[in-house]
Scaffold this motif. Structure first.
Motif, PDB file in Angstrom:
ATOM      1  N   ALA A 130       1.127  -1.232   0.050  1.00 15.35           N
ATOM      2  CA  ALA A 130      -0.107  -0.078   0.223  1.00 15.35           C
ATOM      3  C   ALA A 130       0.836   0.960   0.284  1.00 15.35           C
ATOM      4  N   TYR A 131       2.186   0.895   1.228  1.00 12.20           N
ATOM      5  CA  TYR A 131       2.686   2.346   0.961  1.00 12.20           C
ATOM      6  C   TYR A 131       3.439   3.054  -0.379  1.00 12.20           C
ATOM      7  N   TYR A 132       3.954   1.316  -1.019  1.00 12.29           N
ATOM      8  CA  TYR A 132       4.322   1.810  -2.405  1.00 12.29           C
ATOM      9  C   TYR A 132       3.607   1.945  -3.722  1.00 12.29           C
ATOM     10  N   ILE A 141       9.510   0.737   2.881  1.00 13.91           N
ATOM     11  CA  ILE A 141      10.338   0.235   2.944  1.00 13.91           C
ATOM     12  C   ILE A 141      10.663  -0.717   4.751  1.00 13.91           C
ATOM     13  N   VAL A 142      10.267   0.409   5.809  1.00 10.71           N
ATOM     14  CA  VAL A 142      10.025   0.249   7.133  1.00 10.71           C
ATOM     15  C   VAL A 142       9.129  -1.120   6.578  1.00 10.71           C
ATOM     16  N   TRP A 143       8.063  -1.443   6.048  1.00  9.53           N
ATOM     17  CA  TRP A 143       6.776  -2.299   6.524  1.00  9.53           C
ATOM     18  C   TRP A 143       7.684  -3.695   6.167  1.00  9.53           C
ATOM     19  N   LEU A 144       8.426  -3.618   4.706  1.00 10.46           N
ATOM     20  CA  LEU A 144       8.913  -4.242   4.007  1.00 10.46           C
ATOM     21  C   LEU A 144      10.345  -5.306   4.936  1.00 10.46           C
ATOM     22  N   ALA A 164      12.061  -0.075  -3.674  1.00 12.71           N
ATOM     23  CA  ALA A 164      11.850   1.535  -2.852  1.00 12.71           C
ATOM     24  C   ALA A 164      12.757   1.808  -2.525  1.00 12.71           C
ATOM     25  N   TYR A 165      14.058   1.394  -2.852  1.00 10.37           N
ATOM     26  CA  TYR A 165      14.991   1.516  -1.695  1.00 10.37           C
ATOM     27  C   TYR A 165      15.998   3.062  -3.705  1.00 10.37           C
TER      28      TYR A 165
END
Length: 420
Positions: A130-132, A141-144, A164-165
């Motif tokens: 969702a954040y992506y 990235i935090v949730w990944l 994402a990075y």
């Protein structure tokens, strides 16, 4: 060099979207649900959440979320009611694109201590996607990372983290992660994905890491040998820090073998360098090829090119007349340099066996001023003579920091992975 594709990743992200919303709830009939402690939903709460569940199944997510908000607004909720409400609100918030609300709701669910490990993984996966989609890459990235730390092992999530990075502008970390993936593929005996290698090259380029960029292009030329990668690689070789101009002719030899010798200037310069180095037969072949391919003979430099052809023809013919005497002189010499050069001259005339034999004598005789150059040249001679095993063995022994080792490595790449 940044044309790697995101299309497949877009499908992965889509798979982490609305179809995960019902699954993260995990309650088939909330009206009669109970937890392990025996806590249940009161009828007034259960009725609203059951209605929300039915609306969710019908993909009426906004209406379903409204029912959850009604349930949440009721006073006197017990711990199980609060947990169930948070969990449903998180799933529905993802469905309607309210990722921050989803994150807060799932965090509250996890803090309750009621969420199984497998469900925590699903929560993290849903939020990462969702954040992506929302282009909030730092939070993605935090949730990944939470997803992987919790034990998530969906192979589709790894490229999402790397992207994402990259899209978040952390090219250093993206490069590190991509390199780890490439090394894992190599260790397993698999060919690294072309898009992955392109991303590595782009990350290094954005960090202005020239050495890292060239190393990435080398891998592209090795695993996905295309003319564009070889052109990029060889164009940078001549300007590489520490590269000796002495090896310019060897760069052109490699360009010719790789099909990258294209312009009038390149053909002309290679021919002149070959003449200066004492290899007129090689110069003649280069000039003749330029005329055959219409690179020479039609433009404003046609007259000069004709003179160069005449010079190469005469020099090659004269050289053939003196080669026998040159051999006698080289044999008498104290070192093997003359034998190396004469042997390579024979190779350029197509007399491979004789040329290779003389070069081998020169290597044995020793006393060479530039032994790495000699090994590079005899490796090339072995290659043209069809002695593949000896060529490989010799190229692997070439060392030095002036460019000779790089050229030997590129010959190995070219021979092992012909250009598509």
């Amino acid at each position: 060099m940044s044309q790697f594709r995101f299309a497949r990743l877009g499908l992965i992200v889509a798979a982490l979207g609305l179809n995960l919303a019902p699954s993260v709830v995990g309650l088939s009939s909330v009206a009669y649900a109970a937890d392990a402690k025996g806590e249940t939903l009161r009828p007034e709460v259960g009725k609203l959440l059951q209605s929300a569940t039915e609306l969710m199944k019908a993909q009426k997510y906004k209406e379903a979320l409204a029912k959850v908000h009604e349930a949440d607004a009721l006073s006197g909720k017990n711990a199980f009611e609060t947990y169930t409400t948070d969990r449903m609100r998180g799933a529905l918030a993802i469905a309607v694109g309210d990722t921050d609300t989803a994150a807060r709701s799932f965090e509250a669910s996890i803090a309750s201590g009621r969420v199984a490990d497998a469900d925590q993984i699903r929560f993290a996966q849903a939020l990462a996607g969702a954040y992506y989609r929302a282009k909030d890459y730092p939070k993605s990235i935090v949730w990944l990372n939470r997803y992987f730390k919790a034990g998530g092992n969906d192979p589709q999530m790894r490229p999402l983290l790397v992207q994402a990075y990259y899209l978040g502008g952390d090219y250093g970390r993206a490069s590190k992660e991509v390199m780890a993936d490439i090394q894992a593929e190599e260790k397993a005996g698999r060919t690294p994905n072309e898009d992955t290698l392109l991303m590595l090259a782009d990350c290094e380029n954005r960090q202005k890491n020239q050495a890292g960029y060239v190393a990435a292009v080398e891998k592209l030329a090795t695993y996905h040998p295309k003319k564009e990668y070889w052109n990029d690689l060889l164009s940078r070789t001549l300007t590489k820090p520490g590269f000796s101009e002495r090896l310019n002719l060897d760069v052109y030899r490699l360009k010719l073998a790789a099909g990258q010798l294209k312009s009038e200037n390149e053909f002309s310069e290679m021919a002149q360098l070959a003449l200066q180095a004492g290899f007129p037969a090689e110069a003649k072949k280069v000039v003749d090829l330029a005329f055959q391919t219409k690179i020479f003979g039609t433009g404003p430099e046609a007259a000069r090119q004709k003179r160069l052809q005449a010079l190469a023809d005469k020099s090659a013919a004269d050289d053939l007349k003196t080669m026998a005497q040159g051999e006698a002189d080289a044999v008498k010499s104290k070192d093997g340099t003359g034998l190396i050069n004469l042997g390579y001259a024979y190779v350029t005339t197509g007399q491979f066996d004789k040329g290779v034999a003389l070069m081998e004598q020169g290597i044995v005789k020793g006393g060479l001023k530039r032994p790495e150059d000699a090994k590079l040249h005899i490796g090339i001679a072995y290659h043209f003579a069809g002695q593949k095993a000896k060529a490989f063995q010799t190229f692997h022994t070439v060392q030095g920091t002036d460019g000779s080792a790089d050229l030997a490595r590129y010959w190995l790449m070219l021979v092992n992975h012909p250009i598509n």
